[in-house]
Design a protein around this motif. Structure first.
Motif, PDB file in Angstrom:
ATOM      1  N   GLN A 127      -8.060   5.811   2.149  1.00 34.91           N
ATOM      2  CA  GLN A 127      -8.697   4.947   3.141  1.00 34.91           C
ATOM      3  C   GLN A 127      -8.341   5.471   4.527  1.00 34.91           C
ATOM      4  O   GLN A 127      -7.196   5.374   4.956  1.00 34.91           O
TER       5      GLN A 127
ATOM      6  N   SER B  48     -13.768   5.601   2.909  1.00 36.52           N
ATOM      7  CA  SER B  48     -13.102   5.710   1.616  1.00 36.52           C
ATOM      8  C   SER B  48     -13.446   7.078   1.038  1.00 36.52           C
ATOM      9  O   SER B  48     -14.598   7.325   0.661  1.00 36.52           O
TER      10      SER B  48
ATOM     11  N   VAL C  54     -14.031   3.148   9.004  1.00 37.30           N
ATOM     12  CA  VAL C  54     -13.090   3.375   7.918  1.00 37.30           C
ATOM     13  C   VAL C  54     -13.851   4.041   6.773  1.00 37.30           C
ATOM     14  O   VAL C  54     -14.874   3.523   6.322  1.00 37.30           O
TER      15      VAL C  54
ATOM     16  N   LYS D  87      -9.137   5.611   8.606  1.00 39.04           N
ATOM     17  CA  LYS D  87      -9.763   5.026   9.784  1.00 39.04           C
ATOM     18  C   LYS D  87      -9.987   6.108  10.832  1.00 39.04           C
ATOM     19  O   LYS D  87      -9.127   6.950  11.054  1.00 39.04           O
TER      20      LYS D  87
ATOM     21  N   ASN E 197       0.836  -1.194   0.000  1.00 43.83           N
ATOM     22  CA  ASN E 197       0.000   0.000   0.000  1.00 43.83           C
ATOM     23  C   ASN E 197       0.874   1.248   0.000  1.00 43.83           C
ATOM     24  O   ASN E 197       1.988   1.239   0.530  1.00 43.83           O
TER      25      ASN E 197
END
Length: 685
Positions: free
Chosen positions: A138, A152, A150, A140, A110
């Motif tokens: 992304q 997006s 979480v 959290k 990532n």
């Protein structure tokens, strides 16, 4: 729950809400509230209804700017963006200046994006990815309340169209943990973030010497607090963050407004402009000073002053003084990558103890893995030694000897021959002080007979000899003082058996030559002559002249390409190339050729810069492609870059430029700082 100083949000876009809410609560004088865990009255965040009615209706989409949003947001492992930021006071003046940065690092497959000092926040990291044509973050626990939520978040989406509007985040009846109306119960709030593509806009990047066309995107955060006592709402508070994106680079500017409750954007609170982008394999600006620290060393030891340097493929080989003061003959080779980081070093004890007594050593690239070291070891004697890419000596040395009593023989390597120039010492006075030139092979053997370039009469003097060579061609220049006239001459030689074509650039009535000389610069597609200070209009009397750079390129027939200026000294190059228009502030000025471009590096002492808090020392690098234009007129279109030399602690100061090494896309400037080697890499883009 939106206490700003406790926010752990990992994406600065969500800090919009935190900053906004903190400002709203502070303005209302709110304090701690109830402890109910009902999502509608307090406690945990709770998703709540997603429609708040805060997001305005989207306008009709306009023209498509980019089919793929990923073009505007490159994700590169190891990339770094640096910004000069200002915090504005309420009256619009600059309150604080700071540096912000954003870096990328691949972690577990990532891409982690880490911010530092963006809008003066300490920053954190988040995951950025490309998905379905959109740039997605992304995040959290986006509001920093300790939840497992979480989100997006869409930063950009494809296609990128004018007026395209999309909701980034929207929640209703979120608990605030704040009692605005003082009824003993925590109030709730509706929050929303939406983005809108505004369109193309020019952004001036002064430190990168360019204006770019960027896509402007506004991200608006809205908060509406509801009183628990009577259900009424406070005015909607607004905070707007604007970002400008350039394809292939990313964000080149970002700003943040002040909180507004008027329905329009508040005054500018923060503004950040890109001054350096390191995209690992490409970039803009400079990386800044880097110390040549010995790798795998337990203590911070730097290579001593550099004495010679050359490129070897994608590496740089630098010769420095000994790491052992008690053993001056143990010279050191440093191997750098093309970003200026020292990768390894090798101490060689067999180069001799003469040091640079008889002249400065030279390094030339033979091929991508081998260099030629030319070491003066006596009067008129040069030692030739091959060196590999690790700094280890290869084979045995050879010797070149020429009949002269002078030291510091000018040499140049054209890829096929080593050219040596010298002032001949003969048995007869009439045979002495003649300027000679001869090519040699790597074995030290002559490739052709020596040829005479210039012969002054008795009492005449030749000095200031300079040479530049590439691809089987040599450009040489020198000063010829004869009686009351000083002439500046140059010659081109093509091939090791070619005859020199001697020309005179100009002359001036003067009884003695200046220390400044005309410097030849030869590339595969360009030839130029450069000098500092007025040589052709200064007779040696009166006030000392300035030392600002001048220069001419040569046409296909090796004649100077002149502007409309009457005097050669009026072929003046921009003062920004040397740092200041004041005499004597231009220090070492190094000119090199790369194909059909000229790359120039200098140094400026304590130059004022509007983006800094005070005057600073700068490393300067400019690059220009004159084509068939005179250099003085083409120079105005050059890209002139500056990099801060460091702080006054000395350990991170660059020092003075000693060498400039070139690759197709970058220039590595090597500096000497009080016995230490430093580097600074500039992107030639």
């Amino acid at each position: 729950m939106f206490t700003y100083d406790k926010v752990s949000s990992t994406m600065f876009r969500f800090r919009l809400i935190c900053i906004l809410f903190a400002a709203v609560v502070s303005a209302c004088g709110g304090g701690g509230g109830g402890t109910s865990t009902d999502p509608g009255t307090g406690g945990g965040p709770g998703p709540g209804p997603t429609s708040t009615g805060l997001v305005p209706a989207a306008p009709a989409p306009g023209a498509t700017l980019y089919a793929n949003a990923a073009d505007l947001r490159p994700l590169v492992d190891g990339a770094r963006w640096q910004y000069r930021g200002v915090r504005m006071a309420t009256d619009g003046s600059v309150q604080t200046r700071y540096i912000a940065s954003v870096t990328h690092k691949s972690v577990g497959g990532n891409m982690q994006e880490t911010e530092s000092q963006v809008f003066l926040d300490s920053g954190d990291s988040t995951t950025i990815a490309l998905s379905g044509g959109s740039v997605i973050a992304q995040v959290k626990d986006p509001l920093g309340v300790g939840s497992s939520e979480v989100v997006s978040m869409t930063e950009l989406r494809s296609p990128v169209r004018v007026n395209d509007q999309y909701t980034v985040y929207e929640r209703s009846d979120l608990p605030t943990n704040t009692d605005v109306d003082g009824d003993g119960k925590a109030d709730v709030a509706d929050v929303a973030i939406y983005s809108r593509v505004i369109g193309n806009e020019d952004v001036n990047l002064p430190e990168l010497a360019r204006t770019v066309t960027a896509v402007k995107v506004e991200m608006t955060a809205l908060v509406r607090i509801k009183k628990s006592s009577n259900g009424t709402s406070l005015p909607v508070s607004m905070l707007v963050q604007t970002q400008w994106y350039v394809a292939g680079v990313g964000v080149v500017r970002r700003s943040l407004s002040e909180v507004s409750t008027t329905g329009s954007t508040g005054a500018l609170g923060y503004d950040e402009l890109l001054f350096s982008w390191d995209g690992v394999t490409q970039g803009l600006g400079a990386l800044g000073p880097t110390a040549a620290a010995l790798p795998n060393s337990s203590s911070f030891i730097l290579l001593p002053d550099s004495l010679a340097a050359t490129t070897l493929g994608d590496r740089a080989l630098v010769l420095t003084r000994s790491l052992q003061p008690t053993d001056p003959g143990a010279w050191t080779f440093g191997v750098f990558d093309n970003r200026g980081v020292l990768q390894s070093y090798n101490q060689v004890a067999s180069l001799g103890d003469a040091g640079d007594t008889f002249g400065a050593p030279k390094l030339f690239s033979i091929d991508a893995s081998t260099a030629l070291l030319v070491m003066p070891v006596g009067t008129g004697t040069l030692r030739l030694q091959r060196v590999d890419a690790s700094g280890a000596l290869q084979g045995s040395a050879s010797t070149v000897s020429v009949p002269t009593f002078n030291i510091n023989q000018p040499v140049a390597w054209d890829g096929q021959a080593l050219w040596v120039a010298w002032l001949r010492t003969g048995s007869q006075v009439a045979d002495s002080n003649k300027l000679m030139l001869q090519p040699f092979g790597l074995d030290g053997q002559p490739l052709a007979s020596a040829q005479l370039l210039d012969a002054p009469s008795l009492g005449g003097q030749i000095s200031g000899i300079g040479m530049s060579a590439v691809s089987g061609r040599l450009l040489i220049s020198w000063t010829h003082a004869e009686g009351s006239t000083t002439s500046y001459r140059y010659a081109l030689v093509q091939g090791s058996t070619g005859a020199a074509d001697v020309r005179t650039l100009g002359a001036v009535p003067r009884f003695s030559s200046l220390q400044q000389a005309v410097v030849p610069v030869l590339g595969t597609g360009i030839a130029a002559l450069q000098w500092n200070g007025p040589l052709f209009s200064f007779t040696g009397s009166g006030p000392l002249p300035d030392v600002l750079p001048r220069g001419v390129t040569l046409d296909a027939n090796w004649n100077p390409l002149r502007s409309t200026a009457d005097n050669l000294d009026d072929e003046l190059l921009p003062a920004s190339w040397s740092g200041d228009s004041t005499p004597f502030l231009a220090s070492p000025f190094i000119v090199r050729a790369l194909g059909d471009r000229l790359v120039l590096s200098s140094f400026a002492y304590q130059r004022e810069a509007p983006q800094l808090n005070g005057p600073s020392d700068f490393i300067l690098t400019a690059f220009v492609q004159p084509g068939s234009r005179p250099l003085a007129t083409a120079a105005a279109s050059a890209t002139a870059l500056a990099s801060v030399s460091g702080t006054l602690t000395n350990i991170d100061q660059f020092g003075l430029p000693a060498f400039v090494l070139l690759w197709d896309d970058r220039a590595l400037v090597i500096g000497n700082n009080s016995g230490r080697t430093m580097t600074s890499m500039f992107w030639l883009r």
